[in-house]
Scaffold this motif. Sequence first.
Motif, PDB file in Angstrom:
ATOM      1  N   GLN A 173      29.483  45.145   7.186  1.00  0.00           N
ATOM      2  CA  GLN A 173      30.625  44.739   7.997  1.00  0.00           C
ATOM      3  C   GLN A 173      31.613  45.860   8.298  1.00  0.00           C
ATOM      4  O   GLN A 173      32.380  45.769   9.259  1.00  0.00           O
ATOM      5  N   SER A 174      31.637  46.904   7.500  1.00  0.00           N
ATOM      6  CA  SER A 174      32.663  47.926   7.648  1.00  0.00           C
ATOM      7  C   SER A 174      32.564  48.642   8.991  1.00  0.00           C
ATOM      8  O   SER A 174      31.465  48.899   9.497  1.00  0.00           O
ATOM      9  N   GLN A 175      33.722  48.972   9.552  1.00  0.00           N
ATOM     10  CA  GLN A 175      33.789  49.691  10.813  1.00  0.00           C
ATOM     11  C   GLN A 175      34.269  51.131  10.630  1.00  0.00           C
ATOM     12  O   GLN A 175      34.534  51.826  11.607  1.00  0.00           O
ATOM     13  N   ALA A 176      34.375  51.580   9.401  1.00  0.00           N
ATOM     14  CA  ALA A 176      34.848  52.938   9.138  1.00  0.00           C
ATOM     15  C   ALA A 176      33.782  53.964   9.501  1.00  0.00           C
ATOM     16  O   ALA A 176      32.577  53.663   9.531  1.00  0.00           O
ATOM     17  N   ASP A 177      34.227  55.192   9.772  1.00  0.00           N
ATOM     18  CA  ASP A 177      33.278  56.272  10.086  1.00  0.00           C
ATOM     19  C   ASP A 177      32.370  56.561   8.891  1.00  0.00           C
ATOM     20  O   ASP A 177      31.198  56.889   9.067  1.00  0.00           O
ATOM     21  N   MET A 178      32.922  56.477   7.685  1.00  0.00           N
ATOM     22  CA  MET A 178      32.144  56.717   6.475  1.00  0.00           C
ATOM     23  C   MET A 178      32.472  55.630   5.457  1.00  0.00           C
ATOM     24  O   MET A 178      33.638  55.390   5.146  1.00  0.00           O
ATOM     25  N   VAL A 179      31.433  54.973   4.946  1.00  0.00           N
ATOM     26  CA  VAL A 179      31.573  53.945   3.923  1.00  0.00           C
ATOM     27  C   VAL A 179      30.997  54.507   2.623  1.00  0.00           C
ATOM     28  O   VAL A 179      29.878  55.022   2.615  1.00  0.00           O
ATOM     29  N   ILE A 180      31.756  54.409   1.538  1.00  0.00           N
ATOM     30  CA  ILE A 180      31.329  55.016   0.278  1.00  0.00           C
ATOM     31  C   ILE A 180      31.323  53.953  -0.811  1.00  0.00           C
ATOM     32  O   ILE A 180      32.340  53.292  -1.060  1.00  0.00           O
ATOM     33  N   ARG A 206      44.692  67.451  -0.451  1.00  0.00           N
ATOM     34  CA  ARG A 206      44.367  68.784  -0.951  1.00  0.00           C
ATOM     35  C   ARG A 206      45.426  69.326  -1.897  1.00  0.00           C
ATOM     36  O   ARG A 206      45.171  70.268  -2.653  1.00  0.00           O
ATOM     37  N   ALA A 207      46.609  68.748  -1.891  1.00  0.00           N
ATOM     38  CA  ALA A 207      47.693  69.188  -2.759  1.00  0.00           C
ATOM     39  C   ALA A 207      47.757  68.387  -4.047  1.00  0.00           C
ATOM     40  O   ALA A 207      48.739  68.482  -4.787  1.00  0.00           O
ATOM     41  N   GLY A 208      46.740  67.559  -4.324  1.00  0.00           N
ATOM     42  CA  GLY A 208      46.708  66.808  -5.562  1.00  0.00           C
ATOM     43  C   GLY A 208      47.552  65.554  -5.560  1.00  0.00           C
ATOM     44  O   GLY A 208      47.756  64.950  -6.618  1.00  0.00           O
ATOM     45  N   VAL A 209      48.019  65.123  -4.401  1.00  0.00           N
ATOM     46  CA  VAL A 209      48.880  63.944  -4.296  1.00  0.00           C
ATOM     47  C   VAL A 209      48.020  62.722  -3.972  1.00  0.00           C
ATOM     48  O   VAL A 209      47.203  62.753  -3.045  1.00  0.00           O
ATOM     49  N   VAL A 210      48.200  61.650  -4.740  1.00  0.00           N
ATOM     50  CA  VAL A 210      47.476  60.403  -4.484  1.00  0.00           C
ATOM     51  C   VAL A 210      48.116  59.720  -3.284  1.00  0.00           C
ATOM     52  O   VAL A 210      49.243  59.236  -3.350  1.00  0.00           O
ATOM     53  N   GLN A 211      47.379  59.671  -2.181  1.00  0.00           N
ATOM     54  CA  GLN A 211      47.902  59.088  -0.947  1.00  0.00           C
ATOM     55  C   GLN A 211      47.762  57.564  -0.932  1.00  0.00           C
ATOM     56  O   GLN A 211      48.664  56.859  -0.490  1.00  0.00           O
ATOM     57  N   GLN A 212      46.637  57.062  -1.405  1.00  0.00           N
ATOM     58  CA  GLN A 212      46.392  55.620  -1.474  1.00  0.00           C
ATOM     59  C   GLN A 212      45.544  55.332  -2.709  1.00  0.00           C
ATOM     60  O   GLN A 212      44.722  56.161  -3.112  1.00  0.00           O
ATOM     61  N   ILE A 213      45.733  54.139  -3.286  1.00  0.00           N
ATOM     62  CA  ILE A 213      44.975  53.780  -4.477  1.00  0.00           C
ATOM     63  C   ILE A 213      44.871  52.268  -4.567  1.00  0.00           C
ATOM     64  O   ILE A 213      45.812  51.545  -4.194  1.00  0.00           O
ATOM     65  N   LEU A 214      43.728  51.775  -5.032  1.00  0.00           N
ATOM     66  CA  LEU A 214      43.543  50.343  -5.255  1.00  0.00           C
ATOM     67  C   LEU A 214      43.991  49.985  -6.668  1.00  0.00           C
ATOM     68  O   LEU A 214      43.893  50.806  -7.589  1.00  0.00           O
ATOM     69  N   PRO A 215      44.453  48.765  -6.883  1.00  0.00           N
ATOM     70  CA  PRO A 215      44.748  48.326  -8.252  1.00  0.00           C
ATOM     71  C   PRO A 215      43.486  48.356  -9.108  1.00  0.00           C
ATOM     72  O   PRO A 215      42.390  48.048  -8.634  1.00  0.00           O
ATOM     73  N   HIS A 216      43.649  48.735 -10.364  1.00  0.00           N
ATOM     74  CA  HIS A 216      42.524  48.719 -11.283  1.00  0.00           C
ATOM     75  C   HIS A 216      42.009  47.284 -11.462  1.00  0.00           C
ATOM     76  O   HIS A 216      42.743  46.319 -11.316  1.00  0.00           O
ATOM     77  N   GLN A 217      40.738  47.171 -11.796  1.00  0.00           N
ATOM     78  CA  GLN A 217      40.137  45.885 -12.128  1.00  0.00           C
ATOM     79  C   GLN A 217      40.315  44.853 -10.997  1.00  0.00           C
ATOM     80  O   GLN A 217      40.617  43.696 -11.229  1.00  0.00           O
ATOM     81  N   SER A 218      40.136  45.309  -9.766  1.00  0.00           N
ATOM     82  CA  SER A 218      40.224  44.403  -8.620  1.00  0.00           C
ATOM     83  C   SER A 218      39.029  44.654  -7.707  1.00  0.00           C
ATOM     84  O   SER A 218      38.526  45.776  -7.626  1.00  0.00           O
ATOM     85  N   ARG A 219      38.582  43.608  -7.034  1.00  0.00           N
ATOM     86  CA  ARG A 219      37.502  43.742  -6.058  1.00  0.00           C
ATOM     87  C   ARG A 219      38.125  43.877  -4.684  1.00  0.00           C
ATOM     88  O   ARG A 219      38.725  42.935  -4.163  1.00  0.00           O
ATOM     89  N   ALA A 220      37.980  45.054  -4.097  1.00  0.00           N
ATOM     90  CA  ALA A 220      38.679  45.319  -2.846  1.00  0.00           C
ATOM     91  C   ALA A 220      38.047  46.516  -2.148  1.00  0.00           C
ATOM     92  O   ALA A 220      37.188  47.213  -2.707  1.00  0.00           O
ATOM     93  N   VAL A 221      38.493  46.743  -0.917  1.00  0.00           N
ATOM     94  CA  VAL A 221      38.053  47.875  -0.111  1.00  0.00           C
ATOM     95  C   VAL A 221      39.288  48.665   0.291  1.00  0.00           C
ATOM     96  O   VAL A 221      40.254  48.104   0.808  1.00  0.00           O
ATOM     97  N   LEU A 222      39.258  49.971   0.028  1.00  0.00           N
ATOM     98  CA  LEU A 222      40.361  50.850   0.416  1.00  0.00           C
ATOM     99  C   LEU A 222      40.047  51.455   1.776  1.00  0.00           C
ATOM    100  O   LEU A 222      39.106  52.242   1.925  1.00  0.00           O
ATOM    101  N   GLN A 223      40.821  51.063   2.789  1.00  0.00           N
ATOM    102  CA  GLN A 223      40.683  51.609   4.137  1.00  0.00           C
ATOM    103  C   GLN A 223      41.687  52.751   4.295  1.00  0.00           C
ATOM    104  O   GLN A 223      42.869  52.586   3.999  1.00  0.00           O
ATOM    105  N   ALA A 224      41.206  53.901   4.738  1.00  0.00           N
ATOM    106  CA  ALA A 224      42.099  55.056   4.814  1.00  0.00           C
ATOM    107  C   ALA A 224      41.630  56.014   5.895  1.00  0.00           C
ATOM    108  O   ALA A 224      40.514  55.895   6.428  1.00  0.00           O
ATOM    109  N   GLN A 225      42.510  56.937   6.211  1.00  0.00           N
ATOM    110  CA  GLN A 225      42.207  58.061   7.087  1.00  0.00           C
ATOM    111  C   GLN A 225      42.270  59.326   6.240  1.00  0.00           C
ATOM    112  O   GLN A 225      43.224  59.538   5.483  1.00  0.00           O
ATOM    113  N   VAL A 226      41.254  60.161   6.347  1.00  0.00           N
ATOM    114  CA  VAL A 226      41.231  61.408   5.592  1.00  0.00           C
ATOM    115  C   VAL A 226      40.998  62.577   6.545  1.00  0.00           C
ATOM    116  O   VAL A 226      40.252  62.459   7.509  1.00  0.00           O
TER     117      VAL A 226
END
Length: 505
Positions: free
Chosen positions: A254-261, A445-465
Amino acid sequence: MAGVLQAWSLAWPWHTGGFPGHHGQPLWWLQWLSLAVLPAALLRVQRPWHGVLIGWAFACAWLCATFWWLFISMHTYGGLPAPLAVLAVLGLAAFLGLYYAVACGLFVAWRGERLAGAVLLFAALWLLAELARGQWWTGFPWGAGGYAHVEGPLVSLAPWMGVYGIGAVASAAAMWLAGLRGAHIARWPGYVALLAVAGVLWLAQRLPQAPVAAAPNKPVSVALLQGNISQGEKFQASSGIPMALAWYAQQLQQSQADMVIAPETAIPVLLQQTPHGYWQELQQRFASGQQAALIGVPLGDFEQGYTNSMVGLVPGQPEAYRYDKHHLVPFGEFIPPMFRWFTDLMQIPLGDFNRGGMNQPSLPWAGERWAPNICYEDLFGEELASRFVDNAQSPTIMVNASNIAWFGDSIAIDQHLQISRMRTLELARPMLRATNTGATAVIDRAGVVQQILPHQSRAVLQAQVQGVDAGPTWFAQWAGRWGLWPLWGLGVLVVLAAWLGRRRR
């Protein structure tokens, strides 16, 4: 207690207490202060074997408090009796602590009466102990002190000297602090020591940063999948396996992202064991169009052996991309000689894998070069740096696929996040983390967490990189060509100079 605080500085383990709001975060100043207790104690003793005992006690407490969660993997999921699991954790910490015990004994034996010489000797011995732990017997560098400094005044040193270099500088600063009140050492230059520490911190903030691409790459959309399937169910034919196959297939379709991981062993069985047509449907899904996928899956058979792998499905490519894990986890993924009896006590599926090559090619897609690494591999920055020797083929985006569910909902999740942050600082490339239970995140690249999912949750993180196609950092250049030998050489030279100076007195 100082050893325990050293462990907690890497990722604060408490939701409440002295530092509310810092759960899972590194505390660089706590690492520095807690480490300073060690040389302060060493300066008060005269006999080398006293130094050995002090160093061993500090290291054992530090390491036990760092990777206590190995108990969960061995007992809860591996089936090892609790007393044996406790002894295994204590035994590992005691064995690895010997490196630091020897270093502290040599410091007591060879230190001089000048503060500057004591600082250099302690930093060099600490560096050698960290390197030995990180490389000997396949290496187990989890919890190295430098990981507490992904934030703070020493962070600018990462693209120059890496995590071990940062750890050496922090240990030198700790020795300066201890030496201001240390016994049997000249105290008159104490004010100079304070100025020196301030000077190092000032210089670290003003070092040139990593190279920047002249024309930044176009952002790429990504979907990072976090299935949150507990390790107790993951390999169960009646629950975890059908759950994983269904959920990951649905998200990939179902994902529409350029890259699904998808994370490590997202597909928890061999491809030939999946339902009829399962893998063929996924291949067909990504055979055309403008989307690709990276999927964690075990590969192989009984005759050829097994690999812990990432498979890339890319439109227009007749054969799937394949990355096989190179740096395997002792006991979890390969069985060291003479330890078959120990692994036989545990029920860990597919516990003896084949090893992939060191410098495997990246996956080219959407104008980027995607460089996978699997779980434990991102502890070894010098091995990831080897991919940057050929700048034309060097990664523009790093991908870590992990399954930390082996360690429950423990601080291991946050510790691993800080490890990945250090790799982005050393190599100046973004890191995408796709995990089973956390921490699924996008790190720039500077070591900053831009987005993160909650631990122990079933989810999909949609992002731009946005990938980085630029020259390698200084760390990537020297570590990629020579590994950690330059640091070994520097440490040995300082220790040798101290030994020769002691003989002349």
